[in-house]
Scaffold this motif. Structure first.
Motif, PDB file in Angstrom:
ATOM      1  N   GLY A 295      -0.427  28.582  18.483  1.00  0.00           N
ATOM      2  CA  GLY A 295       0.134  28.938  19.851  1.00  0.00           C
ATOM      3  C   GLY A 295       0.091  30.572  20.239  1.00  0.00           C
ATOM      4  O   GLY A 295      -0.522  31.832  19.580  1.00  0.00           O
ATOM      5  N   ARG A 296       1.049  31.100  20.858  1.00  0.00           N
ATOM      6  CA  ARG A 296       1.636  31.953  21.392  1.00  0.00           C
ATOM      7  C   ARG A 296       2.103  32.857  20.592  1.00  0.00           C
ATOM      8  O   ARG A 296       3.055  32.562  19.883  1.00  0.00           O
ATOM      9  CB  ARG A 296       1.596  32.333  22.294  1.00  0.00           C
TER      10      ARG A 296
ATOM     11  N   PRO B 120       9.098  29.046  15.456  1.00  0.00           N
ATOM     12  CA  PRO B 120       8.106  27.952  15.958  1.00  0.00           C
ATOM     13  C   PRO B 120       7.103  27.558  15.961  1.00  0.00           C
ATOM     14  O   PRO B 120       6.556  26.204  14.811  1.00  0.00           O
ATOM     15  CB  PRO B 120       8.424  27.667  17.573  1.00  0.00           C
ATOM     16  N   LEU B 121       6.336  28.081  15.194  1.00  0.00           N
ATOM     17  CA  LEU B 121       4.831  28.042  14.608  1.00  0.00           C
ATOM     18  C   LEU B 121       5.049  27.679  13.714  1.00  0.00           C
ATOM     19  O   LEU B 121       4.143  27.005  12.057  1.00  0.00           O
ATOM     20  CB  LEU B 121       4.070  28.960  14.851  1.00  0.00           C
ATOM     21  N   VAL B 122       6.435  28.506  12.599  1.00  0.00           N
ATOM     22  CA  VAL B 122       6.419  28.569  11.098  1.00  0.00           C
ATOM     23  C   VAL B 122       6.804  26.989  11.083  1.00  0.00           C
ATOM     24  O   VAL B 122       6.373  26.086   9.947  1.00  0.00           O
ATOM     25  CB  VAL B 122       6.724  29.292  10.650  1.00  0.00           C
TER      26      VAL B 122
ATOM     27  N   GLN C  17       6.639  24.232  12.973  1.00  0.00           N
ATOM     28  CA  GLN C  17       5.476  23.393  12.923  1.00  0.00           C
ATOM     29  C   GLN C  17       4.124  23.084  11.673  1.00  0.00           C
ATOM     30  O   GLN C  17       3.962  21.870  11.255  1.00  0.00           O
ATOM     31  CB  GLN C  17       4.492  24.150  14.474  1.00  0.00           C
ATOM     32  N   ALA C  18       3.988  23.779  11.405  1.00  0.00           N
ATOM     33  CA  ALA C  18       3.340  24.034   9.996  1.00  0.00           C
ATOM     34  C   ALA C  18       3.591  23.146   8.939  1.00  0.00           C
ATOM     35  O   ALA C  18       3.203  22.783   7.900  1.00  0.00           O
ATOM     36  CB  ALA C  18       2.611  25.456  10.318  1.00  0.00           C
ATOM     37  N   ARG C  19       4.567  23.654   8.480  1.00  0.00           N
ATOM     38  CA  ARG C  19       5.743  23.388   7.881  1.00  0.00           C
ATOM     39  C   ARG C  19       6.049  22.152   7.921  1.00  0.00           C
ATOM     40  O   ARG C  19       6.114  21.148   6.750  1.00  0.00           O
ATOM     41  CB  ARG C  19       7.357  23.281   7.579  1.00  0.00           C
ATOM     42  N   ASN C  20       6.625  21.636   8.805  1.00  0.00           N
ATOM     43  CA  ASN C  20       6.344  20.289   9.360  1.00  0.00           C
ATOM     44  C   ASN C  20       5.146  19.102   9.455  1.00  0.00           C
ATOM     45  O   ASN C  20       4.861  17.741   8.936  1.00  0.00           O
ATOM     46  CB  ASN C  20       6.390  19.642  10.888  1.00  0.00           C
ATOM     47  N   ALA C  21       4.045  19.671   9.672  1.00  0.00           N
ATOM     48  CA  ALA C  21       2.858  18.937   9.555  1.00  0.00           C
ATOM     49  C   ALA C  21       2.277  18.995   7.983  1.00  0.00           C
ATOM     50  O   ALA C  21       2.068  17.838   7.433  1.00  0.00           O
ATOM     51  CB  ALA C  21       1.486  20.083   9.852  1.00  0.00           C
TER      52      ALA C  21
ATOM     53  N   PHE D   7      -2.524  18.482  12.019  1.00  0.00           N
ATOM     54  CA  PHE D   7      -2.311  19.283  13.451  1.00  0.00           C
ATOM     55  C   PHE D   7      -0.929  19.155  13.622  1.00  0.00           C
ATOM     56  O   PHE D   7      -0.326  17.976  13.363  1.00  0.00           O
ATOM     57  CB  PHE D   7      -3.022  19.793  14.035  1.00  0.00           C
ATOM     58  N   GLN D   8       0.299  19.566  13.435  1.00  0.00           N
ATOM     59  CA  GLN D   8       1.228  19.459  14.230  1.00  0.00           C
ATOM     60  C   GLN D   8       1.193  20.919  15.903  1.00  0.00           C
ATOM     61  O   GLN D   8       1.311  21.993  15.584  1.00  0.00           O
ATOM     62  CB  GLN D   8       2.522  19.901  14.754  1.00  0.00           C
ATOM     63  N   ILE D   9       0.406  20.360  16.943  1.00  0.00           N
ATOM     64  CA  ILE D   9       1.184  20.541  18.405  1.00  0.00           C
ATOM     65  C   ILE D   9       1.881  20.631  18.979  1.00  0.00           C
ATOM     66  O   ILE D   9       1.844  19.521  19.380  1.00  0.00           O
ATOM     67  CB  ILE D   9      -0.330  20.154  18.520  1.00  0.00           C
TER      68      ILE D   9
END
Length: 247
Positions: free
Chosen positions: A89-90, A106-108, A110-114, A129-131
């Motif tokens: 992401g951005r 938030p990207l961390v 998302q990666a943690r959730n994935a 991936f969590q997108i």
């Protein structure tokens, strides 16, 4: 805003491994190797932490997946395989400005959730991936392709897996045959029976989709293909390949 990608990597059953210190040393060396892979190509943050965890951040939507795929292809501990939660992401800062050990974003998450999604699986896959919610269909397609890829990889014999990894690094049948001291037809047979063509093609197609998404979202940014990154990774690995695979 900067296009970036993240992964959080864990190691399967690392706490029960009888060689925990050795595995920890291996991850520390992997952290150093990843930094060498990137060299001056682009900014990267990678840190071995929490015993068996590796967190990674770099420029580019596909860089985390490229790096993760190469790690999984050269991994030495067959009973303690790595798995990766990925996101992209951005970012409103430069990668080099991030303190990766304290970074909250938030990207961390998302990666943690994935990563946690894989951890809960009975038969763990390698990548997830969590997108962002705006692209739920893309997440479904990419993770579906990764699931199929994982099935093919898990069905490979040791020699088929080795051939696939060497093809990824060298891309030439005759070179792989020379490294393995086998005939080219024998190597090609392993390549075909191990579904290496399908595995490597799916990898490249996912990288292409991520690169296209980045180019679409950042049309005014000087677009940098990840080919240079892969060339750097392959060059570094070629100097270590005999040691890595005990050839």
């Amino acid at each position: 805003m900067e296009p970036v990608s993240v992964f959080i990597m864990d190691v399967t059953d690392s706490s029960s491994a009888g060689y925990g210190e050795e595995l920890s040393d291996y991850l520390g060396k992997l952290e150093t190797n990843i930094k060498n892979w990137y060299g001056k190509i682009g900014s990267v943050q990678v840190k071995h932490r929490s015993g068996d965890e590796l967190i990674f951040l770099s420029e580019g939507y596909s860089s985390a997946f490229i790096t993760a795929f190469y790690i999984s292809s050269i991994w030495s501990y067959e009973k303690n395989l790595p798995y990766f939660g990925l996101a992209y992401g951005r970012l409103d800062k430069k990668v080099k400005e991030i303190d990766i050990e304290k970074w909250i974003h938030p990207l961390v998450k998302q990666a943690r959730n994935a990563n946690e999604h894989i951890k809960k699986q009975k038969d763990r896959e390698t990548f997830c991936f969590q997108i962002p919610d705006k692209e739920p269909g893309l997440q479904t397609l990419i993770n579906g392709m990764l699931s199929l890829q994982n099935v093919l990889r898990m069905e490979q014999t040791d020699i088929q897996r080795l051939v696939c990894s060497l093809y990824l690094i060298y891309g030439k049948q005759n070179t792989v045959a020379q490294l393995l001291d086998r005939s080219a037809p024998t190597v090609y047979s392993h390549y075909k029976k191990g579904h290496c063509e399908q595995i490597l093609r799916s990898y490249r197609e996912i990288v292409s989709v991520l690169d296209d998404s980045e180019a679409h979202e950042f049309p005014n940014k000087e677009y940098k293909q990840m080919n240079t990154l892969e060339e750097s990774i392959r060059t570094n690995l070629k100097s270590q390949v005999q040691h890595m695979f005990n050839l």
